[in-house]
Design a protein around this motif. Sequence first.
Motif, PDB file in Angstrom:
ATOM      1  N   GLY A 244      18.418   2.001  -2.780  1.00 23.93           N
ATOM      2  CA  GLY A 244      17.661   3.102  -3.354  1.00 23.93           C
ATOM      3  C   GLY A 244      16.750   2.712  -4.485  1.00 23.93           C
ATOM      4  O   GLY A 244      15.886   3.498  -4.888  1.00 23.93           O
ATOM      5  N   GLU A 245      16.923   1.497  -5.015  1.00 30.64           N
ATOM      6  CA  GLU A 245      16.032   1.061  -6.095  1.00 30.64           C
ATOM      7  C   GLU A 245      14.649   0.667  -5.578  1.00 30.64           C
ATOM      8  O   GLU A 245      13.749   0.365  -6.359  1.00 30.64           O
ATOM      9  N   TRP A 246      14.498   0.682  -4.259  1.00 27.64           N
ATOM     10  CA  TRP A 246      13.196   0.398  -3.649  1.00 27.64           C
ATOM     11  C   TRP A 246      12.563   1.698  -3.166  1.00 27.64           C
ATOM     12  O   TRP A 246      13.234   2.542  -2.572  1.00 27.64           O
ATOM     13  N   SER A 247      11.264   1.834  -3.404  1.00 28.89           N
ATOM     14  CA  SER A 247      10.518   3.017  -2.983  1.00 28.89           C
ATOM     15  C   SER A 247       9.534   2.649  -1.885  1.00 28.89           C
ATOM     16  O   SER A 247       8.901   1.588  -1.930  1.00 28.89           O
ATOM     17  N   LYS A 248       9.405   3.538  -0.937  1.00 25.04           N
ATOM     18  CA  LYS A 248       8.461   3.346   0.158  1.00 25.04           C
ATOM     19  C   LYS A 248       7.219   4.170  -0.120  1.00 25.04           C
ATOM     20  O   LYS A 248       7.293   5.374  -0.333  1.00 25.04           O
ATOM     21  N   TRP A 249       6.080   3.504  -0.108  1.00 23.98           N
ATOM     22  CA  TRP A 249       4.818   4.171  -0.411  1.00 23.98           C
ATOM     23  C   TRP A 249       4.032   4.398   0.870  1.00 23.98           C
ATOM     24  O   TRP A 249       3.845   3.479   1.663  1.00 23.98           O
ATOM     25  N   ARG A 250       3.580   5.637   1.032  1.00 23.05           N
ATOM     26  CA  ARG A 250       2.778   5.977   2.202  1.00 23.05           C
ATOM     27  C   ARG A 250       1.300   5.870   1.850  1.00 23.05           C
ATOM     28  O   ARG A 250       0.849   6.408   0.837  1.00 23.05           O
ATOM     29  N   THR A 251       0.546   5.156   2.681  1.00 24.71           N
ATOM     30  CA  THR A 251      -0.894   5.023   2.466  1.00 24.71           C
ATOM     31  C   THR A 251      -1.632   5.918   3.450  1.00 24.71           C
ATOM     32  O   THR A 251      -1.028   6.606   4.278  1.00 24.71           O
ATOM     33  N   TRP A 252      -2.944   5.889   3.368  1.00 27.46           N
ATOM     34  CA  TRP A 252      -3.747   6.707   4.281  1.00 27.46           C
ATOM     35  C   TRP A 252      -3.766   6.126   5.685  1.00 27.46           C
ATOM     36  O   TRP A 252      -4.213   6.780   6.620  1.00 27.46           O
ATOM     37  N   SER A 253      -3.287   4.908   5.847  1.00 22.59           N
ATOM     38  CA  SER A 253      -3.250   4.274   7.163  1.00 22.59           C
ATOM     39  C   SER A 253      -1.807   4.095   7.605  1.00 22.59           C
ATOM     40  O   SER A 253      -0.927   3.777   6.804  1.00 22.59           O
ATOM     41  N   ASP A 254      -1.566   4.305   8.895  1.00 23.35           N
ATOM     42  CA  ASP A 254      -0.227   4.093   9.440  1.00 23.35           C
ATOM     43  C   ASP A 254       0.022   2.631   9.793  1.00 23.35           C
ATOM     44  O   ASP A 254       1.110   2.286  10.254  1.00 23.35           O
ATOM     45  N   GLU A 255      -0.970   1.770   9.590  1.00 25.04           N
ATOM     46  CA  GLU A 255      -0.837   0.379   9.994  1.00 25.04           C
ATOM     47  C   GLU A 255      -0.075  -0.465   8.980  1.00 25.04           C
ATOM     48  O   GLU A 255       0.403  -1.546   9.310  1.00 25.04           O
ATOM     49  N   ILE A 256       0.031   0.020   7.743  1.00 23.24           N
ATOM     50  CA  ILE A 256       0.641  -0.776   6.673  1.00 23.24           C
ATOM     51  C   ILE A 256       1.647   0.080   5.910  1.00 23.24           C
ATOM     52  O   ILE A 256       1.394   1.258   5.640  1.00 23.24           O
TER      53      ILE A 256
END
Length: 456
Positions: A244-256
């Motif tokens: 849980g100490e890691w966060s997942k960041w969503r970008t405008w592209s689904d490729e990365i």
Amino acid sequence: MTPPSIDAHVRLDPHPTHPSAVMATLTGTQAHIPHVGLEAANWDAVAENTLVLARIDHDEPHWAAKAVRELIAEGITVEIAPWLREAIDVDWALATDSKPWSTLAQLREIFAEAQTIFDDIRHGRLLIHAHALDSGTTVAVGTYLDSGKSVHLHGEDRRRQVEHIFDSPAQALVAFERLHGDTMRPGPAPMTDTERAAAEARTSLSAPPTEPEPPGPGPETVPAYAADPGDHDALLDEFLDAHGEWSKWRTWSDEITHAIHESQTLRIERIHDAPAHETAWTIAAYETPVSDRTWHLTATSTTPAPVLQELLHHLADGDGLDTAVGGAVDEKSVTAATKPLLEAGWTHTVDGRWIRWTNPSKDAGVLFDAFAAQKPNSALTTWTIWAGPSVDHPTWALHTSPHAPASMLAGLATELAHGTGTRRPLHPGTTQRCTRTPVATTPPVRSSLPVQTRKR
């Protein structure tokens, strides 16, 4: 004067799978005589008394005709298949490349030089240090091991040529990095379709199956470095779910996908659909959230699942800075990183600036570049962890900067030496196509990541 008769017969036929390659079948009690001559002319033995001529310039009929003349002059009987005789007469291979300013002889000279460069690379005479893209064209820098001269190469296949010559690798690398630093990648470029087809023709005479093959055997247990890549996306999701100490960041592209440690000093970039043998993972560490990058690691999309799991396990510990930053990598850190390999009996060799550790079967290894290690701000790779046919043409590879943590490298070395995984054979006829599309290796910064989702 008529040459003495030699009890050898050579029959030339078209290759069963390659459109322009030529196959030579040798018979007779003195078949070894034409065998030696053909090998000297860059024909490759693929079976007992069977050789293949497969070139990247597609001009095999011309060079086969040259071999025929030399064999006949030596008193050896030669038989030529009708199709091949027609091809020799037509010179079809060069017709599509003719230009108003070029004659057939001039084109052959250009293509022969490109073939020589290719042969020097595949035979280990020309060591390629790095490659890049220049307006869509592949360029590379390498060194001839016999003369020590370094060169810049431009182009691919039969259009590749020497662009510049340098007296030392350092001069060539500095100039290459200045010209192509944005797209520069370590080692040789992935094989082109033409190079791959020629390589396949030199290793097999089997025609492709005309009917579907029965299902292959199930997964087998193999060393970790030879295991299947598995599902990299699933591995990342499992890692984020468990930490849980890691966060997942969503970008405008689904490729990365980007993932960042809560300290803001460890970051992951995952490119989901990276071509085979290209960078799919970039991991970077920073001394502070706003400092420059202290070390980074890249991994190709074909990296085995056990190796990737070991890497993520190290990141889970949050230990990214156990190598001193700011100075050259010392002998102590190199020894600590490679101790598991020596204990497992891997071969340790030193070749100039290169220090190598290779497993007994010679299909996996670790390469340390002492020159790059002394230049912490350079784009050159310091550590290369690889498996496959050779370090120049690996099945997969990890590349790191000078200050990659010794504990992480030691963990990866332990996995290479003692870890295991599973591998499922590819269905016959299945291939992976490599492209030359460059991928970004710069980790994301906070200002470019507008949306955050927290894994708990």
